[in-house]
Write an enzyme that holds these catalytic residues in place. Structure first.
Site, PDB file in Angstrom:
ATOM      1  N   TRP A 407      43.216  62.194  47.634  1.00 53.92           N
ATOM      2  CA  TRP A 407      43.725  62.540  49.003  1.00 53.92           C
ATOM      3  C   TRP A 407      43.619  61.139  49.676  1.00 53.92           C
ATOM      4  CZ3 TRP A 407      43.438  62.449  54.406  1.00 53.92           C
ATOM      5  CH2 TRP A 407      42.034  61.668  54.816  1.00 53.92           C
ATOM      6  N   ASN A 408      42.608  60.358  49.624  1.00 53.92           N
ATOM      7  CA  ASN A 408      42.254  58.782  50.560  1.00 53.92           C
ATOM      8  C   ASN A 408      42.826  57.768  49.618  1.00 53.92           C
ATOM      9  OD1 ASN A 408      42.283  56.810  52.261  1.00 53.92           O
ATOM     10  ND2 ASN A 408      41.600  57.817  53.383  1.00 53.92           N
ATOM     11  N   VAL A 411      40.750  54.126  50.760  1.00 50.35           N
ATOM     12  CA  VAL A 411      39.249  54.159  51.256  1.00 50.35           C
ATOM     13  C   VAL A 411      38.922  54.494  49.494  1.00 50.35           C
ATOM     14  CG1 VAL A 411      37.758  55.928  52.327  1.00 50.35           C
ATOM     15  CG2 VAL A 411      39.215  55.220  52.979  1.00 50.35           C
ATOM     16  N   HIS A 446      32.392  59.260  58.496  1.00 51.04           N
ATOM     17  CA  HIS A 446      33.575  60.561  59.369  1.00 51.04           C
ATOM     18  C   HIS A 446      32.829  60.576  61.365  1.00 51.04           C
ATOM     19  CE1 HIS A 446      35.465  61.471  55.373  1.00 51.04           C
ATOM     20  NE2 HIS A 446      35.903  62.205  56.482  1.00 51.04           N
TER      21      HIS A 446
END
Length: 516
Positions: A407-408, A411, A446
């Site tokens: 998804w990323n 990163v 996060h």
């Protein structure tokens, strides 16, 4: 003359005997050659009526008694009229399943339409109940501030944004100094420059956090600055680590020319060291949509300005949509949950959290599309950056591990290149331990992205970090659910229900901290 005799005589003159069935001939022949036990031999059997006699009885003598015909049909079924050859239907050979399974695209479209109608219903219900909660002066003031250049430069949020250039300049000076020392003395001073690289990345995080806490900044601009700050910290680390590695490879290839590992690195055409140690290259990397440094980046030939204009308009639209969803849908739903929380009505609280699910999911999906697709592609086109694999098909994830890999993309590539693989290759950690440390670093990031913009440092439990630390357990739990319906349902359940729960907890903490 008996009936059978007369029938036989008349048949010989009028009709020819019909040829017997080929298969029947074989059966009759076998019956004459081999007589089974318990049956009467052909010689001892009673006289039979011929096939032609049956034909006469059936066709030419309609008033003749039917008993001889029925009797002979019961005694010897083989004397019946020959039937035409009937070929059996071909039977398909057993094989694998169909290579073209049925498509469920219609169900997917129905689900998307239902979700969109549900969001539209919530928006209309919010407008009818609470009125228009998205004032237009937010957009007009933002446009006015963009035009006011002196006021824009005096804004604390903009000053924080421009301060990142100082850290980029410091990172470039460190690498230039390291290369000069290596050229003069032939020594690398690996430990010294590793410490300087770590201090530079941490100081970028610390300064930005301090500025957001002490300066009068906006929450929305804080969220943008914290993302940029985290990205620049990772880029500072990658810029120093890659150049230190290239310098080490040059040293080892010079010391031991027979070592093919380092000789290939030095001879690689993509290795532009030390020509890459320019200030322009450092600033280009600070703007590039990637967190992993390369001496030479893949570039396109020209800039497609129509593509840039389209992405820019798209980005402005989705930013305005994000503001509308946050103020018109999310804010009333969160405020309605405070009453249920204070009264201890946990059933109503669960209903309110589920009510937050739709706007939260919309905000997350719109934000994902606006940043990873629109903004990063627009930036790539402006910089002629051709490596644009920013995400994969995370929506098809059936395991939590696949979701975090897909998804990323920027990163994930940074974590693998600068955390996971170095820990394994150096022997400092095993595969499992390196994975756990990667999740711990991601959990800290996060938590910073959540508490710093909201001003909740030390004022709220680390909900985001705890949620991230639970991800390794989810990875193990879904490892056996790969490519299964259960794995997909588990992934979407954690995404749809888990995020609203964490958002609600931070909203409660923010309300308690700033209600007085």
């Amino acid at each position: 003359m008996t009936v059978s005799e007369s029938g036989a005589a008349s048949t010989t003159t009028v009709h020819k005997k019909a040829p017997a069935h080929p298969q029947r001939k074989v059966a009759d022949k076998g019956s004459h050659n081999k007589v089974s036990s318990g049956r009467t031999s052909p010689a001892n059997r009673s006289p039979r009526i011929s096939d032609s006699s049956l034909t006469i009885f059936h066709r030419h003598s309609p008033k003749a008694p039917l008993m001889p015909f029925l009797l002979e049909a019961w005694v010897k079924p083989s004397v019946r009229r020959p039937l035409p050859d009937v070929k059996p239907a071909p039977v398909a050979a057993p094989g694998p399943r169909s290579q073209h399974p049925p498509s469920y695209l219609g169900w997917i479209r129905l689900a998307i339409l239902g979700f969109a109608l549900l969001a539209l219903r919530d928006a209309l219900d919010s407008i009818v109940t609470h009125g228009w909660l998205t004032p237009m002066y937010l957009f007009t003031n933002f446009a006015r501030d963009l035009v006011n250049i002196p006021g824009l430069l005096a804004s604390p949020s903009v000053q924080i944004l421009f301060s990142f250039n100082l850290f980029v300049l410091a990172g470039w000076l460190i690498q230039r100094t390291a290369h000069s020392i290596y050229e003069k003395t032939g020594r690398l001073h690996t430990g010294l420059f590793f410490t300087l690289r770590a201090l530079l990345s941490c100081s970028c995080l610390a300064f930005t956090t301090w500025a957001m806490v002490n300066w009068d900044t906006n929450i929305c601009f804080n969220a943008v600055n914290i993302i940029i700050m985290a990205s620049h910290s990772a880029k500072l680390w990658s810029y120093g680590a890659v150049n230190d590695g290239l310098r080490l490879a040059a040293k080892m290839a010079e010391t031991d020319p027979t070592n093919t590992k380092y000789s290939q690195i030095v001879a690689d055409k993509l290795n532009n060291y030390p020509k890459n140690l320019t200030l322009g290259d450092a600033f280009y990397f600070s703007l590039a949509p990637t967190l992993c440094y390369q001496p030479i980046f893949p570039r396109t030939q020209s800039i497609n300005w129509s593509f840039v204009a389209l992405r820019f308009v798209e980005f402005l639209f989705f930013c305005a949509l994000e503001v509308f969803l946050a103020l018109q849908l999310m804010q009333p739903a969160l405020q309605g949950s405070i009453v249920a929380f204070e009264q201890g009505d946990y059933l109503a609280l669960a209903a309110r959290i589920l009510h937050i699910m739709v706007p939260n999911m919309l905000i997350w999906l719109v934000g994902f599309y606006a940043y990873f697709h629109v903004f990063l592609n627009m930036t790539s086109e402006l910089l002629r950056f051709s490596d644009r694999q920013f995400f994969s098909d995370w929506w098809n994830a059936t395991t939590v591990a696949y979701f975090w890999r897909s998804w990323n993309g920027p990163v994930h590539n940074f974590i693998v290149a600068h955390v996971y693989l170095p820990l394994q290759e150096s022997g400092a950690a095993s595969r499992v331990l390196a994975g756990l440390l990667s999740f711990i670093i991601s959990a800290l990031a996060h938590e910073a992205l959540a508490v710093v913009p909201l001003g909740l440092i030390g004022k709220a439990p680390p909900y985001a970090m705890l949620a991230m630390l639970a991800q390794p357990l989810a990875v193990v739990a879904t490892a056996r659910m790969k490519k299964t319906l259960l794995g997909s349902l588990f992934f979407w359940s954690t995404l749809i229900i888990g995020q609203p729960a964490v958002v609600f907890l931070y909203f409660i903490a923010h309300t308690k901290a700033y209600s007085a």
